[in-house]
Design an enzyme around this catalytic site. Structure first.
Site, short mmCIF file in Angstrom:
data_model
loop_
_atom_site.label_atom_id
_atom_site.label_comp_id
_atom_site.label_asym_id
_atom_site.label_seq_id
_atom_site.Cartn_x
_atom_site.Cartn_y
_atom_site.Cartn_z
N LYS A 12 -9.48 40.90 -23.00
CA LYS A 12 -10.52 40.57 -22.02
C LYS A 12 -10.01 39.63 -20.92
O LYS A 12 -8.93 39.03 -21.02
CB LYS A 12 -11.70 39.93 -22.75
CG LYS A 12 -12.44 40.90 -23.69
CD LYS A 12 -13.67 40.23 -24.31
CE LYS A 12 -14.44 41.19 -25.20
NZ LYS A 12 -15.67 40.54 -25.77
N TYR A 52 -20.87 48.81 -22.34
CA TYR A 52 -21.71 47.88 -23.10
C TYR A 52 -23.18 48.28 -23.07
O TYR A 52 -24.05 47.44 -23.33
CB TYR A 52 -21.53 46.46 -22.56
CG TYR A 52 -20.29 45.76 -23.09
CD1 TYR A 52 -20.10 45.55 -24.45
CD2 TYR A 52 -19.31 45.30 -22.22
CE1 TYR A 52 -18.98 44.90 -24.93
CE2 TYR A 52 -18.17 44.64 -22.69
CZ TYR A 52 -18.02 44.44 -24.06
OH TYR A 52 -16.91 43.79 -24.55
N ASN A 115 -14.32 35.71 -25.38
CA ASN A 115 -13.68 35.65 -26.69
C ASN A 115 -12.44 36.55 -26.81
O ASN A 115 -12.11 37.03 -27.89
CB ASN A 115 -14.71 35.93 -27.79
CG ASN A 115 -15.37 37.28 -27.64
OD1 ASN A 115 -15.02 38.05 -26.75
ND2 ASN A 115 -16.31 37.57 -28.50
N HIS A 118 -11.98 42.72 -27.37
CA HIS A 118 -12.97 43.65 -27.92
C HIS A 118 -12.26 44.52 -28.94
O HIS A 118 -11.10 44.89 -28.74
CB HIS A 118 -13.54 44.56 -26.84
CG HIS A 118 -14.27 45.75 -27.42
ND1 HIS A 118 -15.57 45.69 -27.83
CD2 HIS A 118 -13.83 47.00 -27.73
CE1 HIS A 118 -15.91 46.86 -28.37
NE2 HIS A 118 -14.88 47.68 -28.31
N GLU A 129 -15.23 55.28 -27.85
CA GLU A 129 -14.67 54.32 -26.89
C GLU A 129 -13.30 54.78 -26.39
O GLU A 129 -12.98 54.61 -25.20
CB GLU A 129 -14.59 52.94 -27.54
CG GLU A 129 -15.97 52.34 -27.78
CD GLU A 129 -15.97 51.05 -28.61
OE1 GLU A 129 -17.08 50.54 -28.86
OE2 GLU A 129 -14.89 50.56 -28.97
#
Ligand code: ADP
Ligand code: MG
Length: 141
Positions: A12, A52, A115, A118, A129
């Protein structure tokens, strides 16, 4: 029984910005996962919102999309035995305060939103995905 699986990962923006791409990939490789596809991109808003969509009613959705488009990300397919659950173990809990020692999120995450990684939460979602971001010929096992 051990099963060869593929799972989907995103390094990320908080991590790419802090030059942690290699440190995170080392965690995957040390944990027994193989990078079989990888590309660094800047996500469009449309692509991030689509990815998302399952979280679109959550209060943090807009913040999450803004974050995910704020800097480049590294999209990867990880392969290995039980790759989906092994990757979730390597990542650690969503909130770094709850993440186990040695996990990516414990070592690198800034907070529950930023964080660092993913990872797909099931084999079914992994397949969805992977297809959302990669063509078959971009994955080389
Ligand atoms: P995970 O990434 O561990 O599978 P979720 O699927 O529940 O976690 O959430 C997706 C992402 O949304 C998280 O990784 C995090 O970036 C963000 N997020 C989750 N919960 C919160 C929250 N309470 N506040 C801000 N962002 C959140
Ligand atoms: Mg999730």
């Amino acid at each position: 029984m051990a099963l060869l699986q593929r799972t989907f990962s995103i390094i990320k923006p908080d991590a790419t910005k802090r030059n942690l791409t290699g440190s995170i990939i080392k965690k995957f490789e040390d944990g027994g996962l193989r990078i079989v596809a990888s590309k660094r991109v800047r996500l469009s808003r449309e692509k991030a919102e689509g990815f998302y969509a399952v979280h679109s009613e959550r209060p943090f959705f807009n913040e999450l999309v803004e974050f995910m488009i704020s800097e480049p990300v590294v999209l990867q397919v990880l392969e290995g035995e039980n790759a989906v659950s092994i990757n979730r173990e390597i990542m650690g809990a969503t909130n770094p305060d709850d993440a186990a020692e040695g996990t990516i999120r414990k070592e690198f995450a800034l907070d529950i939103g930023e964080n660092s990684v993913h990872g797909s939460d099931s084999l079914e979602n992994a397949n969805i995905e992977i297809k959302y971001f990669f063509k078959e010929d971009e994955i080389v096992g």
